[in-house]
Motif scaffolding. Structure first.
Motif, PDB file in Angstrom:
ATOM      1  N   ARG A 173      40.039  97.480  57.379  1.00 56.29           N
ATOM      2  CA  ARG A 173      39.723  96.236  56.661  1.00 56.29           C
ATOM      3  C   ARG A 173      40.804  95.205  56.964  1.00 56.29           C
ATOM      4  NH1 ARG A 173      36.327  96.756  52.271  1.00 56.29           N
ATOM      5  NH2 ARG A 173      36.503  94.480  52.204  1.00 56.29           N
ATOM      6  N   TRP A 174      40.720  94.603  58.132  1.00 53.42           N
ATOM      7  CA  TRP A 174      41.769  93.704  58.614  1.00 53.42           C
ATOM      8  C   TRP A 174      41.961  92.459  57.750  1.00 53.42           C
ATOM      9  CZ3 TRP A 174      40.702  93.863  64.621  1.00 53.42           C
ATOM     10  CH2 TRP A 174      40.944  95.169  65.070  1.00 53.42           C
ATOM     11  N   PRO A 175      40.908  91.866  57.165  1.00 56.19           N
ATOM     12  CA  PRO A 175      41.161  90.712  56.292  1.00 56.19           C
ATOM     13  C   PRO A 175      42.085  91.044  55.124  1.00 56.19           C
ATOM     14  CG  PRO A 175      38.852  90.782  56.898  1.00 56.19           C
ATOM     15  CD  PRO A 175      39.448  92.066  57.385  1.00 56.19           C
ATOM     16  N   LEU A 176      42.006  92.266  54.589  1.00 51.93           N
ATOM     17  CA  LEU A 176      42.918  92.646  53.510  1.00 51.93           C
ATOM     18  C   LEU A 176      44.352  92.720  54.027  1.00 51.93           C
ATOM     19  CD1 LEU A 176      40.812  95.465  51.778  1.00 51.93           C
ATOM     20  CD2 LEU A 176      41.045  93.061  51.099  1.00 51.93           C
ATOM     21  N   GLY A 177      44.528  93.287  55.218  1.00 52.51           N
ATOM     22  CA  GLY A 177      45.861  93.337  55.796  1.00 52.51           C
ATOM     23  C   GLY A 177      46.396  91.954  56.086  1.00 52.51           C
TER      24      GLY A 177
END
Length: 242
Positions: free
Chosen positions: A95-99
């Motif tokens: 979940r790259w947007p969270l990172g």
């Protein structure tokens, strides 16, 4: 908007996104002010390793007895809900947007620390993954965080200077002694790395016992680095501490 905050916003956030936690609309980042305020911000902590403490401005007992090879850990949060869940979803579910959101908030934290007198490093060094782990996961979360931080803070990234040459079992779930055994010969410095006299910052997602940071900082110091700091998203408390 404050000029600093405008500069910190990447192009993909130059709109009013929904909060990734509660889906409320508006805000400079994809997190609303209410959810941001409820994050487990790190309060009192050790001035060296950032271990959560009931007091501010003092080193913990472990750092007093055995000073680590790194000078300072900078982390915005305790490893607690919902930050622990956000990191897990970024790290293990892609979940790259969270990172990216957590990386943006870490960049703000570091900008404030630099303004308060924390020395800026010459380069950022992500904690490396062994090749089999990297193939399995598909990405190195520490390298992604370091790249985002480098872009926002205008710091160079040296993602190839540190090598993971042995792949033991995952550190998660191991006690401190097992972590040390697991990492004793795990890391090496690339032959083209030029660290002598430099102030460097290691980047990782979570600092638990500090074993990984200890071995990497010691490796860099022995190669001539002048100072090593650690930047991470969250610091775990001692087992049993609230």
């Amino acid at each position: 908007m404050h000029p600093l905050l405008a500069r910190l916003r990447p192009s993909w956030l130059r709109h009013t996104p929904d909060c990734l936690l509660c889906h409320a609309t508006g805000g400079d980042l994809p997190i609303c002010t209410g959810c941001e305020a409820e994050l487990p911000w790190l309060g009192g902590h050790c001035v060296i390793c950032a271990l959560p403490l009931p007091t501010e401005g003092l080193p913990c007992g472990e750092c007093l007895k055995r000073p680590p090879p790194f000078e300072r850990v900078e982390a915005p949060w305790r490893y607690a809900f919902p930050v622990d869940s956000l990191i897990t979803r970024f790290k293990h579910q892609g979940r790259w947007p969270l990172g990216r959101l957590l990386g943006e908030l870490l960049a703000r934290h570091l900008e404030h620390a630099f303004a308060e007198g924390l020395p800026r490093p010459a380069a950022l060094l992500p904690v490396p993954l062994a090749a089999p782990r990297l193939r399995q996961r598909g990405f190195n979360q520490a390298q992604m965080l370091a790249r985002w931080l480098g872009d926002e803070l205008r710091l160079p990234l040296r993602s190839d200077w540190l090598l993971r040459v042995e792949d033991g079992p995952p550190q998660q779930g191991l006690d401190a002694a097992a972590r040390r055994r697991n990492l004793r010969r795990a890391f090496a410095l690339h032959e083209r790395a030029e660290v002598r006299g430099l102030h460097l910052a290691l980047v990782d997602d979570v600092l638990t016992t500090g074993t990984t940071a200890h071995f990497l900082a010691r490796l860099l110091k022995r190669a001539g680095a002048a100072r090593v700091d650690v930047y991470c998203l969250a610091r775990t408390p001692r087992p049993g501490d609230a």
